[in-house]
Every structure is written in structure tokens, then in C-alpha cells.
Design a protein around this motif. Structure first.
Motif, PDB file in Angstrom:
ATOM      1  N   MET A  10     -15.649  -3.987 -93.743  1.00  9.07           N
ATOM      2  CA  MET A  10     -16.901  -4.629 -94.146  1.00  9.07           C
ATOM      3  C   MET A  10     -17.019  -4.769 -95.657  1.00  9.07           C
ATOM      4  N   PRO A  11     -17.652  -5.859 -96.114  1.00  7.89           N
ATOM      5  CA  PRO A  11     -17.951  -5.995 -97.540  1.00  7.89           C
ATOM      6  C   PRO A  11     -18.964  -4.936 -97.973  1.00  7.89           C
ATOM      7  N   LEU A  12     -18.925  -4.564 -99.236  1.00  7.83           N
ATOM      8  CA  LEU A  12     -19.808  -3.537 -99.774  1.00  7.83           C
ATOM      9  C   LEU A  12     -20.912  -4.153-100.612  1.00  7.83           C
ATOM     10  N   LYS A  13     -22.074  -3.490-100.581  1.00 10.14           N
ATOM     11  CA  LYS A  13     -23.183  -3.864-101.456  1.00 10.14           C
ATOM     12  C   LYS A  13     -23.545  -2.636-102.291  1.00 10.14           C
ATOM     13  N   PRO A  14     -23.567  -2.741-103.614  1.00  9.66           N
ATOM     14  CA  PRO A  14     -23.876  -1.576-104.451  1.00  9.66           C
ATOM     15  C   PRO A  14     -25.224  -0.956-104.096  1.00  9.66           C
ATOM     16  N   GLY A  15     -25.200   0.311-103.686  1.00 11.85           N
ATOM     17  CA  GLY A  15     -26.434   1.012-103.351  1.00 11.85           C
ATOM     18  C   GLY A  15     -26.746   1.078-101.872  1.00 11.85           C
ATOM     19  N   SER A  16     -25.972   0.379-101.046  1.00 12.83           N
ATOM     20  CA  SER A  16     -26.213   0.398 -99.593  1.00 12.83           C
ATOM     21  C   SER A  16     -25.145   1.236 -98.908  1.00 12.83           C
ATOM     22  N   CYS A  17     -25.590   2.059 -97.941  1.00 12.59           N
ATOM     23  CA  CYS A  17     -24.631   2.830 -97.138  1.00 12.59           C
ATOM     24  C   CYS A  17     -24.091   1.994 -95.985  1.00 12.59           C
ATOM     25  N   THR A  18     -24.440   0.749 -95.913  1.00 14.72           N
ATOM     26  CA  THR A  18     -23.936  -0.297 -95.003  1.00 14.72           C
ATOM     27  C   THR A  18     -24.348  -0.090 -93.544  1.00 14.72           C
ATOM     28  N   PHE A  19     -23.427   0.357 -92.671  1.00 11.22           N
ATOM     29  CA  PHE A  19     -23.685   0.352 -91.228  1.00 11.22           C
ATOM     30  C   PHE A  19     -23.357   1.704 -90.595  1.00 11.22           C
ATOM     31  N   PRO A  20     -23.949   1.972 -89.422  1.00 14.91           N
ATOM     32  CA  PRO A  20     -23.649   3.236 -88.736  1.00 14.91           C
ATOM     33  C   PRO A  20     -22.205   3.306 -88.252  1.00 14.91           C
ATOM     34  N   LEU A  21     -21.718   4.529 -88.092  1.00 14.28           N
ATOM     35  CA  LEU A  21     -20.412   4.719 -87.488  1.00 14.28           C
ATOM     36  C   LEU A  21     -20.469   4.288 -86.025  1.00 14.28           C
ATOM     37  N   PRO A  22     -19.360   3.849 -85.455  1.00 19.51           N
ATOM     38  CA  PRO A  22     -19.348   3.545 -84.030  1.00 19.51           C
ATOM     39  C   PRO A  22     -19.832   4.750 -83.222  1.00 19.51           C
ATOM     40  N   GLY A  23     -20.720   4.495 -82.269  1.00 20.46           N
ATOM     41  CA  GLY A  23     -21.241   5.568 -81.436  1.00 20.46           C
ATOM     42  C   GLY A  23     -22.471   6.253 -81.988  1.00 20.46           C
ATOM     43  N   ILE A  24     -22.921   5.854 -83.175  1.00 21.10           N
ATOM     44  CA  ILE A  24     -24.118   6.444 -83.773  1.00 21.10           C
ATOM     45  C   ILE A  24     -25.241   5.408 -83.708  1.00 21.10           C
ATOM     46  N   SER A  25     -26.299   5.730 -82.967  1.00 27.68           N
ATOM     47  CA  SER A  25     -27.370   4.773 -82.671  1.00 27.68           C
ATOM     48  C   SER A  25     -28.534   4.949 -83.645  1.00 27.68           C
ATOM     49  N   VAL A  26     -28.426   4.322 -84.806  1.00 29.91           N
ATOM     50  CA  VAL A  26     -29.420   4.469 -85.875  1.00 29.91           C
ATOM     51  C   VAL A  26     -30.452   3.349 -85.786  1.00 29.91           C
ATOM     52  N   ALA A  27     -31.710   3.695 -86.071  1.00 35.57           N
ATOM     53  CA  ALA A  27     -32.780   2.693 -86.070  1.00 35.57           C
ATOM     54  C   ALA A  27     -33.824   3.058 -87.119  1.00 35.57           C
ATOM     55  N   ILE A  28     -34.699   2.099 -87.415  1.00 32.87           N
ATOM     56  CA  ILE A  28     -35.818   2.320 -88.328  1.00 32.87           C
ATOM     57  C   ILE A  28     -37.093   2.036 -87.541  1.00 32.87           C
ATOM     58  N   VAL A  29     -37.972   3.032 -87.488  1.00 32.78           N
ATOM     59  CA  VAL A  29     -39.148   2.936 -86.622  1.00 32.78           C
ATOM     60  C   VAL A  29     -40.426   3.266 -87.387  1.00 32.78           C
ATOM     61  N   ASP A  30     -41.555   2.946 -86.754  1.00 26.36           N
ATOM     62  CA  ASP A  30     -42.847   3.314 -87.326  1.00 26.36           C
ATOM     63  C   ASP A  30     -43.282   4.674 -86.786  1.00 26.36           C
ATOM     64  N   GLU A  31     -44.533   5.071 -87.086  1.00 25.30           N
ATOM     65  CA  GLU A  31     -45.013   6.400 -86.686  1.00 25.30           C
ATOM     66  C   GLU A  31     -45.029   6.601 -85.175  1.00 25.30           C
ATOM     67  N   ALA A  32     -45.074   5.516 -84.425  1.00 26.73           N
ATOM     68  CA  ALA A  32     -45.115   5.611 -82.969  1.00 26.73           C
ATOM     69  C   ALA A  32     -43.723   5.529 -82.345  1.00 26.73           C
TER      70      ALA A  32
END
Length: 656
Positions: A435-457
Motif C-alpha cells: 500500500m502507498p503511505l501517507k505521512p502521519g497515517s497508520c493506514t489499514f488494519p492487519l488482515p483478520g483485525i476488525s477495526v471500526a470507528i463508532v459513536d458513543e452508542a
């Protein structure tokens, strides 16, 4: 949560070279996506296949995941193995004479240790531990200098099934005491002194002081490695020299086969309350995480010379010094000293002299090295480098660019890794050939790691919006519990109101950009990240208030160009607020006090004195106002609920 927005807009993109892609373990984005799809289509089969491929089992597992008592997940629970066997014995047949560790001491002396030699050292020490009646399940505190012997101690504990808890050598007697008591440690492994930057720092004296604080009756043995040879106090019947303990011991030691879920170690990390949290990791799942991340993220090859600069007192030193590199049979560099001694070229000289190919360090170190000499790396031959890594906190784009262009000479991908003590290994990080890199971004999850961004609920937020970073599915390397405190474990990491208590709450906020890249925005609690070290504000506040001069204290962080965050303390004294030289004198006393109570890394950068603290009428300290004051921002927030609005002006003026 809609109010959390990213203020960073980074558009530069750096694709990996064709040459790097061709040789990569995960070659090209299609390969990465194929692994992700495999995990998505057969999650349990994906992890089962990896566990069978990478771990040498004494008794093969038949159960993959037991989630019946969520969030106390169990992986491969009917299998048996030994971690030390997987790190050492497995290499004796094929590469016994390969150098496992290239150790460079503070004074520059270099020692090489092969896999056969390391195996013998570990077995001798393990036999010594057994002679002291240390056995499977016993807890052992390790408080050591950053030397080969620290790794030997960890591996020896793993070999006999003892549960080690490594305490960073910079922590104070009080911090060490808390960890000894909480773990119920039966032994402490230490040294007479440690050497850093040409100076000696006492370890055995600190251990003695910690044990003298009481409630340490569990400690039966203190094993002391003779490093500097300085005279140290001695308690006959309890204290034993390392070299005497291993004398005439056998060079072989049968491994203790343990269950896959047997605790390998506990590692204490600061929390937002005063008591440190003993993060407990399993054996098999943790080991699997370190192995696959060595292969996927560091793109490890047998010819690599790997150097992770972290101390073994932190999780990075566990995963990418003591276990991961040895499990894959790597040659690694271990360095005792600091990057500025005897001069600011030390890191670059080590890379040059040891022909390091993979270099993994913290943004704090990178920013310090920039300050010490922006063009200094150009004076050294860094052509051996092929991959750079960053760990501990998000790396700011300016530091990323310097790291990439000056150190990596615009040819080495940077793996900016997001993970935690609790996750055991990388969670979000570039697979550098995919994958291409962006300065300051950790990019994408490892295969098999189910990462998400959610609200308080626990609902997914729309792309571009900020929210809580969570991991939705259990994964093998994750924390199993907090030592002796399962209720706090559930409350802290699996709160019921987010994902019905099944989502792992990381405690960080994050967002995803239009291309799906992850960007970490900071902590959502009151844990500070100082030089890559997580420090609980409550711990520092408790230390300040313990001083007889102090009535009350509140601690916040402010941005710091080197440390990432600096500690700012707002202090109310029992006497009238000091002015001028008296204020400076008391601030100096309190800084030294905190260093003694917790450790030098926790010393406040600034101490501000006031007659009281900004509080609501109900007595709650308004920390958001203190954070604004620390940053030098104008107070634009609502202060109508403040009981004492005039205190803001006083605290704004008082800086020491």
C-alpha cells in the motif's frame, strides 16, 4: 461525536518501489486484500491456519475460539506449547550458530550471542530459578538494565512456566513496590546498577527500598546480576548473585508445557485512576500475533538485521525484542545506552556498524534526533536500511518526512504502527509492499483485525468523521484480563454501552479519510503520552498531593515538539501561593518529588500555582479549561458553571 474532526489534511502519497513490492512477504495490494477476504470469509479458519503454520505445538489444539464467556475470550484453549521452546529450541537444528543478538553496551563494547549460546544461557538460568523453587504460575518481577540478561530472564521464566512482570528500570521504588504487591511476586530479578549515558543508576538499592515498604512478604528471592560491580547491601537467605545461581547448572532444561491460555506475562500500564493495571497476556495467542506481525509488517527476511530501540520494560520491548524476533529466528541489535551518548550520532553509527536493515523507534526519539542534527544522518552510511518503523504515538507529518527522506533516503517504506500494551502486537499498520503511505497515517488494519470507528452508542460513524476506535471481533493476541481485577477489565475495555460489551474499546479517537486510511487523533481519557510512555494523570496527581506542601493538584498534557506531550501540573499549596524565586524553588522540589515517587519521565514540565483550581459548584475540576490554559489558548468555552472564574487569570499568569 460529530464534533470530533481532524484538523490535519495530509495529501502527500508515497507508493512502495517496484523492487520492494517484488520481494515483499505481502506483495501488492491484491495480496493484502486476498488475506483480508480470507479472514472475512472464514475467520476462525484463518487464525487456525496461521496458528498451525507458525507455532510448534506440544499438543495440537482442536478448539479455535471460545467466546461463550465474552469478553473473556479463549483461543486454541486445549493446545499446549512452550514459548521459550518456540523462540530457541526450534532454531537449534537449522541455525544454531546464527547470531541471535548483537549487543552494544553503553561504552560501545559489542557482544554477539548465537541461538545455541542464548539457549544455554536461558536453560542455565531456568535451572537456577527452579533451584529456588520457582515454578509454573509463580510471578516474577524483572527490573533489569537493557542487556542480553533481561531477555534471558524473560525467556527463562517462560521456559519454566513462571509469569514474568517486567518493570521499566527508570521507575521509582514506589512504582516498583505497587507492582510487586499487586502481582504477589515470589522473586525479583535485578542488577546492582544500570548504565546509561555514561552514568550509573542504582537498581538493587531501589529494589531493597521497594521491598521495605511493606506487604511484600511474598518475595522469597532477589536475584542480582553483577553489572558494574558496585557494592550493594545484602540480605543473606534472600539475595543471590546471578553468576552464583547459574554456576554448575546444566546447559539444558526441559520446557514446561503449558496450556495455550496460560499467562505468559503481566505488564503494568497506567490507567486514568491511581492504581496501575496489570495487563495479562496469554501464551499462544500473544506469540502468534508477534510472529505474523514480524512477517507482515516488518516484512522479515532471514538476512535482516532487526533493531527495535524499545526497552523491555514496555510492551514494544516484549513483542519486538524478547519474543517476536527470536520466534522468527532473526538477528537483532540490543542497545544499552541512549541516542545522545557519547554524541548525537550514536543511533546512526549503530545502524552503520551493525548493518541494520529494519529500524524501529518512537516519534519522540525521531524528534529528538532531528533537534540534535537535522543533517547528521548524512555523515553515516545508512545504505543497509530497507525498512523504517514508528511506534508509541502518532508520528507528525514533518517528522515522518524527515525520517523518510533523510534517514531512509526516500527509498525505505515507513511502517507507522498503531497498537497497545493491551493488543500485544500491531493492529493498524502498513503492509509495506502492499500500500502507498501517507505521512502521519497508520493506514489499514492487519488482515483478520476488525477495526471500526463508532459513536458513543457503538454505531459506525460516517467516513471523515471522528469517533471511538474499536475492534469488533476478538483476536488471538488481545489482553485476557487485568491481573486480579476482571471487573475493571470489562468496564475499561468492553463497556456495555458500546457494542453490547463485545467491542474492544481502544481509548483512542480516530477518523478515516476519503481513501479509507486510518488517522489516530489522540486519547479519549486522561492518560498522557509522554515520550511514548502512557502516564495516568491520577498517578501524578496522587504523587503531588502526597507531598506535605501540597493540598490539591490537577495534571493535564500539552503538546511538546520532542516528547509528544508534556506534563503540566496545577498545584494548590497548603500555604499561600508562592511568587517569584520561592515559586521556582517549590516547583523544583515538587518536580524532584514526582521523579522519586513515580520516575523521571513523569516530572512536570510546568507547575502553576493557584489559590484553588477551576471547579464547578459540585466540586468537579474542569480539566478542559486547564488543558486550554496549558496550551496558552484563550478561554472561549462556557465558564458559567465555574464556582471561581477569577482563578483562570491567576493560573494563566503563574508558570514555573
Amino acid at each position: 461525536m460529530a464534533a470530533i474532526e481532524s484538523v490535519l489534511h495530509e495529501t502527500r502519497i508515497f507508493p512502495p518501489s517496484v523492487e520492494f513490492v517484488q520481494q515483499a512477504n505481502i506483495s501488492g495490494n491484491e495480496s493484502y486484500r486476498a488475506l483480508c477476504a480470507e479472514a472475512e470469509n472464514d475467520y476462525l479458519g484463518f487464525w487456525s491456519k496461521l496458528a498451525k503454520q507458525h507455532i510448534m505445538w506440544h499438543k495440537p489444539f482442536t478448539k479455535i475460539l471460545n467466546d461463550s464467556d465474552a469478553p473473556f475470550f479463549k483461543w486454541f484453549e486445549d493446545g499446549e506449547l512452550n514459548i521459550s521452546y518456540n523462540c530457541l529450541d526450534r532454531h537449534l537444528r537449522n541455525q544454531p550458530d546464527k547470531v541471535a543478538i548483537r549487543f552494544e553496551a553503553d561504552d560501545g563494547k559489542v557482544t554477539h550471542c548465537t541461538y545455541r549460546e542464548l539457549y544455554h544461557q536461558v536453560c542455565q538460568f531456568a535451572n537456577g530459578l527452579k533451584a529456588l523453587n520457582i515454578k509454573k504460575g509463580d510471578r516474577v518481577i524483572i527490573y533489569m538494565p537493557m542487556r542480553i540478561e533481561a531477555v534471558v530472564a524473560m525467556q527463562a521464566c517462560a521456559r519454566i512456566g513462571a509469569i514474568h512482570s517486567v518493570v521499566f528500570g527508570g521507575f521509582s521504588a514506589k512504582s516498583l513496590h505497587e507492582r510487586i504487591v499487586d502481582a504477589g511476586a515470589i522473586a525479583v530479578i535485578t542488577a546492582d546498577e544500570q548504565t546509561r549515558g555514561g552514568k550509573q543508576h542504582p537498581l538493587k538499592l531501589t529494589v531493597d527500598e521497594a521491598i521495605s515498604m511493606g506487604n511484600t512478604e511474598s518475595v522469597q528471592s532477589v536475584i542480582v546480576y553483577k553489572h558494574t560491580g558496585t557494592s550493594v547491601p545484602w540480605q543473606n537467605g534472600r539475595d543471590v548473585w546471578w553468576h552464583e545461581l547459574i554456576q554448575d547448572r546444566a546447559l539444558d532444561c526441559d520446557p514446561e508445557w503449558v496450556n495455550a491460555e496460560h499467562p505468559l506475562f503481566t505488564l503494568y500500564t497506567s490507567g486514568s485512576t491511581g492504581k496501575p493495571k496489570g495487563v495479562q497476556h496469554s501464551s499462544a495467542g500473544y506469540l502468534l500475533g508477534t510472529i505474523v506481525s514480524m512477517q507482515w509488517i516488518f516484512d522479515y527476511k532471514p538476512s535482516d538485521i532487526f533493531w527495535c530501540t524499545a526497552d523491555v520494560g514496555w510492551i514494544t520491548g516484549h513483542s519486538y525484542v524478547a519474543y517476536g524476533p527470536l520466534a522468527v529466528g532473526a538477528t537483532q541489535v540490543i542497545f544499552e545506552g541512549i541516542p545522545t551518548y557519547p554524541d548525537a550520532g550514536r543511533f546512526w553509527r549503530i545502524i552503520q556498524n551493525h548493518q541494520v536493515t529494519i529500524f524501529y523507534t518512537a516519534p519522540t526519539a525521531i524528534r529528538s534526533l532531528i533537534k540534535l542534527g537535522v543533517d547528521l544522518p548524512k555523515q553515516y552510511d545508512l545504505s543497509s536500511l530497507r525498512l523504517l518503523g514508528s511506534v508509541g504515538e502518532p508520528i507528525n507529518p514533518e517528522a515522518w518526512m524527515w525520517y523518510y527522506t533523510v534517514v531512509g533516503q526516500s527509498r525505505c517504506p515507513i511502517v507507522d504502527t498503531w497498537w497497545q500494551t493491551e493488543t500485544g502486537c500491531h493492529m493498524i499498520a502498513p503492509t509495506p509492499g502492499a500500500m502507498p503511505l501517507k505521512p502521519g497515517s497508520c493506514t489499514f488494519p492487519l488482515p483478520g483485525i476488525s477495526v471500526a470507528i463508532v459513536d458513543e452508542a457503538g454505531h459506525d460513524v460516517e467516513q471523515g468523521k471522528g469517533g471511538f476506535l474499536v475492534i469488533k471481533r476478538p483476536f488471538p493476541s488481545q489482553i485476557r484480563t487485568l491481573w486480579g481485577d476482571p471487573a475493571r477489565f470489562k468496564k475499561t475495555y468492553f463497556p456495555h454501552d458500546i457494542g453490547d460489551g463485545r467491542y474492544y474499546l481502544a481509548g483512542d479517537s480516530a477518523h478515516r479519510d476519503k481513501d479509507g486510511y486510518f488517522w489516530i487523533m489522540g486519547r479519549i481519557d486522561d492518560v498522557l503520552n509522554v515520550s511514548g510512555h502512557r502516564l495516568g494523570t491520577m498517578e501524578i496527581e496522587s504523587a503531588l498531593v502526597a507531598n506535605p506542601l501540597v493540598a490539591e493538584a490537577a495534571v493535564v498534557g500539552k503538546p511538546h515538539e520532542i516528547k509528544g506531550e508534556a506534563v503540566v501540573a496545577f498545584v494548590v499549596l497548603k500555604e499561600k501561593s508562592p511568587q517569584g524565586e520561592q515559586a521556582q524553588e517549590i516547583a523544583h522540589i515538587l518536580r524532584d518529588w514526582v521523579a522519586k515517587e513515580i520516575g523521571p519521565i513523569a516530572k512536570p514540565e510546568e507547575i502553576r500555582f493557584g489559590d484553588n483550581l477551576p471547579k464547578t459548584r459540585s466540586g468537579k475540576i474542569m480539566r478542559r479549561l486547564l488543558r486550554s490554559l496549558a496550551k496558552g489558548e484563550e478561554i472561549t468555552q462556557d465558564t458559567s458553571t465555574l464556582e471561581n472564574p477569577a482563578i483562570l487569570d491567576q493560573l494563566k499568569q503563574s508558570i514555573n
